[in-house]
Design an enzyme around this catalytic site. Sequence first.
Site, mmCIF file in Angstrom:
data_model
loop_
_atom_site.group_PDB
_atom_site.id
_atom_site.type_symbol
_atom_site.label_atom_id
_atom_site.label_comp_id
_atom_site.label_asym_id
_atom_site.label_seq_id
_atom_site.Cartn_x
_atom_site.Cartn_y
_atom_site.Cartn_z
ATOM 1 N N ASP A 143 21.189 26.065 64.564
ATOM 2 C CA ASP A 143 21.741 27.370 64.831
ATOM 3 C C ASP A 143 23.090 27.149 65.518
ATOM 4 O O ASP A 143 23.390 26.047 65.986
ATOM 5 C CB ASP A 143 20.783 28.207 65.705
ATOM 6 C CG ASP A 143 21.081 29.697 65.564
ATOM 7 O OD1 ASP A 143 20.178 30.516 65.817
ATOM 8 O OD2 ASP A 143 22.223 30.038 65.153
HETATM 9 C C1 GLC Z 1 23.625 33.206 65.365
HETATM 10 C C2 GLC Z 1 22.194 33.429 64.918
HETATM 11 C C3 GLC Z 1 21.925 32.961 63.522
HETATM 12 C C4 GLC Z 1 23.183 33.151 62.700
HETATM 13 C C5 GLC Z 1 24.213 32.175 63.232
HETATM 14 C C6 GLC Z 1 25.574 32.343 62.541
HETATM 15 O O1 GLC Z 1 23.702 32.939 66.710
HETATM 16 O O2 GLC Z 1 21.159 32.961 65.773
HETATM 17 O O3 GLC Z 1 20.830 33.736 63.009
HETATM 18 O O4 GLC Z 1 22.926 32.905 61.331
HETATM 19 O O5 GLC Z 1 24.380 32.265 64.642
HETATM 20 O O6 GLC Z 1 26.156 33.564 62.919
#
Ligand code: GLC
Length: 650
Positions: free
Chosen positions: A223
Amino acid sequence: MKELLSKLTIDEKMKLVAGKDFWHTEDFNGKLYMVTVSDGPIGLRKPSIGTAWQSKDIPAIAYPSTEVLAQTWNPELAYKTGECLADDCIELDVDVLLGPGVNIKRDPACGRNFEYFSEDPIVAGIMGREYIKGVQAHHVGTSLKHYCANSIEIGRIWSSSEVDERTLREIYLKAFEIACEADPTTVMSSYNLLNGIRVNESKKLLTILREEFGFGDKLIMSDWDAVKNHVASVKAGCDWEMPYNEGNLNELRQAYANGEITEVEIDACALRVLKFIEKCAENKKQAKVSSTKEERYAAAQKVNEEGIVLLKNNGVLPIQANAKVFITGEKPNAYYCGGGSSRVAPLGEIKTLGETLKEAIPSADVLVRGTSYDSAVSKEYWASYEDGYDRDVCIVVCGDSESEGDDRYNGLHLCNKDERMILQVAETNPNTVVVLRYGAAVDVRSFADKVAAIIWAGYGGERGNEALANILSGKVNPSGRLAETFAHTYEDYPCYGTHDSYMLNRYTEGLDVGYRYFDKHPEKVRYPFGFGLSYSKFEYSDLQVKEAGDGFDVCFAVSNVSSVDGADVPQVYVHEVFPRTYRPYKELKAFKKVFIKAGKSEKVCVHLNRNDFAFYSVFGDGWTVTPGHYVIYVGKNTQEICLEAKIQVK
Ligand code: GLC
């Protein structure tokens, strides 16, 4: 790809696993195909300016929330939603959509629950699996997320989800296990720690995904900003750190120079990145748009129409022709949606409920007046108070935007302006209909017994008011069913009080999440899992359970005994009579949405395989079936069981 890998320098390999920026793979100035990834599960959120996370988003079709999609209990609509999003991605040159999220709704206060399917892993897994199939059928990739046990937002990067292994297997990993049947392009590991180890640094957890769930050597990405030790995450097999982080890359370089990480370990991740790039490059050659925007809008509207849940109706709905209707609320014309990475800049013009209701019931006299609560003595406030007095129906639209990165700590209450407005209007007119556009379960105690109807509409996407008007007018018969329990209060949930601090989320309820807990505490339930009213009336009969293959075929009749065509969602639960270990009273194992014409009956059959009777034995051999007595329950929701059959499992 191995040949290509052998031609890269060690630093190039490390750049591959480090990512290029916020949204792309390293392409070495065009030598490799550059993969583009973008959020999100309920509509494309592609930044308009380069790579900034918070830059302005390019408008795209806004679909209903994942929560509303789950409430359709219709896997075909999950597939259809995936197909539509694939076309949106192709049009904007996005190779991989960062979704779906299949995290279990353990805590109704979680700010991201609108992005997740259910409290139950079967619903979450099946709907997530079909969504992935729909996206990937059109040569666009997905990222099944957030692996795993990421069920709260506050302190998510540093908190540890403390989960016993059996609960992890039967509840929090099970949705990912089922969704992996769709062969997702990638998996995104979650922010949190699990029992003290950061998920993206846990080789054991990532190996379960790769070797037991069949994910194999496909790409695991982190993430965003979830990697806090790049050396450990590479060693664990988290292949692609997002977004690019120079500090982490230099840490990796230093560790390699010091011999703390080997080229072999770096190659393992770099090779999976190369295979991922190759896969996306292949997809790109075949990807082509197969639907019009209007077809996608229609699909979005259908999802909301089938995902709206009628929680209460004393007969005031559907609204009749020539009715005098009053619509109010602080922002009756607002577009309610979720925030954070799942936010979407809607592409089209969003019609107000006043407009769409007038279209649905041309003979109706529709008066709309929003109310600025700021000054309760404002003219508008008192006007709305009086406007509803002589109307046939008053509709109070309430809602709030929940978001990633935060949780609801108002005890699941509506924002109190909404509650006060509802009570004011209900006091002047008993035919008050409450429309709730929130992202997850709310506390309805203050008004539920004082109004004529309650519609759980959720975040409906940009055709939400068309869908809502069709439900209010009876043009569409509501068929949504809750995929999470609505208890009376936040304190009634077993997760309440288990956040020892922002650092520890102790899943002390174990397997008893959602209805698995409330089956033992029915007095705490306002609206049970699987619940939803209809304008039709359904009856179940003729349950037949026959051995078939390694399990059983379960067949029964569903009859529409009303004069209105409609749809119902019979659910099949399994209960072990003499378990050798603790088991929730009953567990959902199958469901089917059936559309039945007025006065007709349909035979419904589902198959239960042997694994549907299993529990996970941590110190035994994993999934284990105890031969003996079981009961098959068929119900409309967990508290309305209509049929049952006793069986013997060998
Ligand atoms: C965010 C989220 C994830 C998302 C990623 C890109 O913090 O947790 O679900 O796809 O970062 O934005």
